[in-house]
Motif scaffolding. Structure first.
Motif, PDB file in Angstrom:
ATOM      1  N   ALA A   1     104.979 -45.198  59.862  1.00  0.00           N
ATOM      2  CA  ALA A   1     104.577 -44.317  60.966  1.00  0.00           C
ATOM      3  C   ALA A   1     103.643 -43.224  60.467  1.00  0.00           C
ATOM      4  N   LEU A   2     103.971 -42.645  59.337  1.00  0.00           N
ATOM      5  CA  LEU A   2     103.131 -41.583  58.783  1.00  0.00           C
ATOM      6  C   LEU A   2     101.735 -42.108  58.437  1.00  0.00           C
ATOM      7  N   LEU A   3     101.679 -43.259  57.805  1.00  0.00           N
ATOM      8  CA  LEU A   3     100.387 -43.812  57.416  1.00  0.00           C
ATOM      9  C   LEU A   3      99.560 -44.263  58.610  1.00  0.00           C
ATOM     10  N   THR A   4     100.169 -44.933  59.575  1.00  0.00           N
ATOM     11  CA  THR A   4      99.400 -45.438  60.709  1.00  0.00           C
ATOM     12  C   THR A   4      98.993 -44.323  61.665  1.00  0.00           C
ATOM     13  N   VAL A   5      99.931 -43.471  62.050  1.00  0.00           N
ATOM     14  CA  VAL A   5      99.601 -42.370  62.969  1.00  0.00           C
ATOM     15  C   VAL A   5      98.676 -41.370  62.281  1.00  0.00           C
ATOM     16  N   GLY A   6      98.985 -41.040  61.040  1.00  0.00           N
ATOM     17  CA  GLY A   6      98.120 -40.122  60.306  1.00  0.00           C
ATOM     18  C   GLY A   6      96.734 -40.692  60.083  1.00  0.00           C
ATOM     19  N   GLY A   7      96.660 -41.966  59.749  1.00  0.00           N
ATOM     20  CA  GLY A   7      95.363 -42.606  59.547  1.00  0.00           C
ATOM     21  C   GLY A   7      94.546 -42.650  60.829  1.00  0.00           C
ATOM     22  N   TRP A   8      95.183 -42.980  61.936  1.00  0.00           N
ATOM     23  CA  TRP A   8      94.460 -43.025  63.208  1.00  0.00           C
ATOM     24  C   TRP A   8      94.005 -41.625  63.630  1.00  0.00           C
ATOM     25  N   ALA A   9      94.843 -40.631  63.416  1.00  0.00           N
ATOM     26  CA  ALA A   9      94.451 -39.255  63.734  1.00  0.00           C
ATOM     27  C   ALA A   9      93.271 -38.823  62.870  1.00  0.00           C
ATOM     28  N   TRP A  10      93.267 -39.195  61.606  1.00  0.00           N
ATOM     29  CA  TRP A  10      92.167 -38.851  60.708  1.00  0.00           C
ATOM     30  C   TRP A  10      90.872 -39.519  61.167  1.00  0.00           C
TER      31      TRP A  10
ATOM     32  N   LEU B   1     113.412 -52.161  69.456  1.00  0.00           N
ATOM     33  CA  LEU B   1     112.722 -50.874  69.492  1.00  0.00           C
ATOM     34  C   LEU B   1     111.207 -51.080  69.455  1.00  0.00           C
ATOM     35  N   ALA B   2     110.741 -51.992  68.607  1.00  0.00           N
ATOM     36  CA  ALA B   2     109.305 -52.287  68.533  1.00  0.00           C
ATOM     37  C   ALA B   2     108.804 -52.819  69.875  1.00  0.00           C
ATOM     38  N   GLY B   3     109.552 -53.708  70.505  1.00  0.00           N
ATOM     39  CA  GLY B   3     109.167 -54.245  71.810  1.00  0.00           C
ATOM     40  C   GLY B   3     109.120 -53.176  72.887  1.00  0.00           C
ATOM     41  N   LEU B   4     110.104 -52.281  72.885  1.00  0.00           N
ATOM     42  CA  LEU B   4     110.105 -51.184  73.860  1.00  0.00           C
ATOM     43  C   LEU B   4     108.903 -50.263  73.652  1.00  0.00           C
ATOM     44  N   LEU B   5     108.563 -49.997  72.406  1.00  0.00           N
ATOM     45  CA  LEU B   5     107.408 -49.151  72.130  1.00  0.00           C
ATOM     46  C   LEU B   5     106.106 -49.830  72.560  1.00  0.00           C
ATOM     47  N   VAL B   6     106.000 -51.145  72.366  1.00  0.00           N
ATOM     48  CA  VAL B   6     104.812 -51.869  72.821  1.00  0.00           C
ATOM     49  C   VAL B   6     104.734 -51.828  74.346  1.00  0.00           C
ATOM     50  N   ALA B   7     105.866 -52.010  75.023  1.00  0.00           N
ATOM     51  CA  ALA B   7     105.881 -51.948  76.485  1.00  0.00           C
ATOM     52  C   ALA B   7     105.486 -50.553  76.972  1.00  0.00           C
ATOM     53  N   ALA B   8     105.995 -49.531  76.310  1.00  0.00           N
ATOM     54  CA  ALA B   8     105.631 -48.161  76.688  1.00  0.00           C
ATOM     55  C   ALA B   8     104.145 -47.909  76.443  1.00  0.00           C
TER      56      ALA B   8
ATOM     57  N   LEU C   1     114.864 -46.735  57.257  1.00  0.00           N
ATOM     58  CA  LEU C   1     114.292 -45.525  57.847  1.00  0.00           C
ATOM     59  C   LEU C   1     113.092 -45.038  57.031  1.00  0.00           C
ATOM     60  N   LEU C   2     113.214 -45.118  55.714  1.00  0.00           N
ATOM     61  CA  LEU C   2     112.113 -44.702  54.853  1.00  0.00           C
ATOM     62  C   LEU C   2     110.881 -45.595  55.067  1.00  0.00           C
ATOM     63  N   ALA C   3     111.092 -46.912  55.164  1.00  0.00           N
ATOM     64  CA  ALA C   3     109.977 -47.834  55.391  1.00  0.00           C
ATOM     65  C   ALA C   3     109.326 -47.567  56.751  1.00  0.00           C
ATOM     66  N   ALA C   4     110.144 -47.385  57.775  1.00  0.00           N
ATOM     67  CA  ALA C   4     109.602 -47.113  59.114  1.00  0.00           C
ATOM     68  C   ALA C   4     108.888 -45.763  59.135  1.00  0.00           C
ATOM     69  N   GLY C   5     109.460 -44.774  58.481  1.00  0.00           N
ATOM     70  CA  GLY C   5     108.854 -43.445  58.451  1.00  0.00           C
ATOM     71  C   GLY C   5     107.531 -43.435  57.712  1.00  0.00           C
ATOM     72  N   LEU C   6     107.486 -44.120  56.562  1.00  0.00           N
ATOM     73  CA  LEU C   6     106.232 -44.192  55.808  1.00  0.00           C
ATOM     74  C   LEU C   6     105.156 -44.935  56.587  1.00  0.00           C
TER      75      LEU C   6
ATOM     76  N   PHE D   1      98.955 -44.344  70.069  1.00  0.00           N
ATOM     77  CA  PHE D   1      99.896 -43.911  69.041  1.00  0.00           C
ATOM     78  C   PHE D   1     101.243 -44.631  69.160  1.00  0.00           C
ATOM     79  N   LEU D   2     101.629 -45.005  70.368  1.00  0.00           N
ATOM     80  CA  LEU D   2     102.883 -45.743  70.522  1.00  0.00           C
ATOM     81  C   LEU D   2     102.807 -47.110  69.857  1.00  0.00           C
ATOM     82  N   LEU D   3     101.622 -47.693  69.828  1.00  0.00           N
ATOM     83  CA  LEU D   3     101.453 -48.969  69.133  1.00  0.00           C
ATOM     84  C   LEU D   3     101.661 -48.792  67.635  1.00  0.00           C
ATOM     85  N   MET D   4     101.220 -47.671  67.103  1.00  0.00           N
ATOM     86  CA  MET D   4     101.436 -47.377  65.687  1.00  0.00           C
ATOM     87  C   MET D   4     102.938 -47.221  65.394  1.00  0.00           C
ATOM     88  N   LEU D   5     103.646 -46.576  66.321  1.00  0.00           N
ATOM     89  CA  LEU D   5     105.095 -46.430  66.134  1.00  0.00           C
ATOM     90  C   LEU D   5     105.800 -47.780  66.248  1.00  0.00           C
TER      91      LEU D   5
END
Length: 144
Positions: free
Chosen positions: A57-66, A10-17, A50-55, A25-29
Motif C-alpha cells: 500500500a505504501l509503495l503503490t499509493v505513495g508511488g502514484w501520489a509522486w 477485501l481486495a474484491g470489495l476494494l475493487v468494487a468500491a 499485515l507488513l506485506a499489505a502495508g508495504l 487509490f482504492l485500486l492500489m489498496l
C-alpha cells in the motif's frame, strides 16, 4: 474462512468500491490486499501479512501520489503537447534594457523574455521554451 479468503474478499470489495467511486487509490489498496493474500500463501504469520499489505500500500499509493505531483509540477505553458508554439524558433534582433525583446512570430509582434532569471541575452535565433500569457519565454538555439 481462512486468512487468504479474507484478504481476497477485501481486495474484491476494494475493487468494487473503486469501480463505484472512480478513485484510483482504492485500486492500489486492492493490490495491497492481494499482497496480503499472497503472504498467506507464502506461509507468513498475520503480522507478516499485515507488513506485506502495508508495504505494498505504501509503495503503490505513495508511488502514484509522486507521479501525480510530478505531472502537476510540470507547467502546461511549457508543454509542447498543450502549447504548440513551444519548440518553435524566433529571431531576436536586439534586447531592450529591461530584459525584453520584440520578436516577430506568426505574423505578429510578441514580447519575449529570456528563460531563467539571468538568461543569456544576445541577438540571434532563439527557441520558444514557454508561453506565459502574451509573452514568449525563449532560450538561445545553441542552448543545451
Amino acid at each position: 474462512m481462512d486468512d487468504a479468503t479474507l484478504w481476497w474478499v477485501l481486495a474484491g470489495l476494494l475493487v468494487a468500491a473503486e469501480l463505484a467511486s472512480g478513485t484510483f487509490f482504492l485500486l492500489m489498496l486492492a493490490l495491497a490486499a492481494a499482497a496480503g493474500a499472497l503472504a498467506v500463501y507464502a506461509g507468513l504469520a498475520f503480522s507478516g501479512q499485515l507488513l506485506a499489505a502495508g508495504l505494498c500500500a505504501l509503495l503503490t499509493v505513495g508511488g502514484w501520489a509522486w507521479v501525480r505531483l510530478r505531472r502537476r509540477a510540470a507547467s502546461p505553458e511549457a508543454n509542447p503537447d498543450v502549447v504548440l508554439d513551444v519548440g518553435q524558433t524566433v529571431q531576436v534582433s536586439a534586447w531592450q534594457p529591461d530584459g525584453t525583446a520584440l520578436v516577430r512570430y506568426r505574423g505578429a509582434d510578441w514580447l519575449a523574455v529570456a528563460s531563467g532569471p539571468h538568461g543569456e541575452r544576445h541577438p540571434g535565433p532563439h527557441r520558444i521554451r514557454a508561453v506565459q500569457g502574451n509573452r514568449l519565454v525563449i532560450e538561445p538555439v545553441d542552448h543545451p
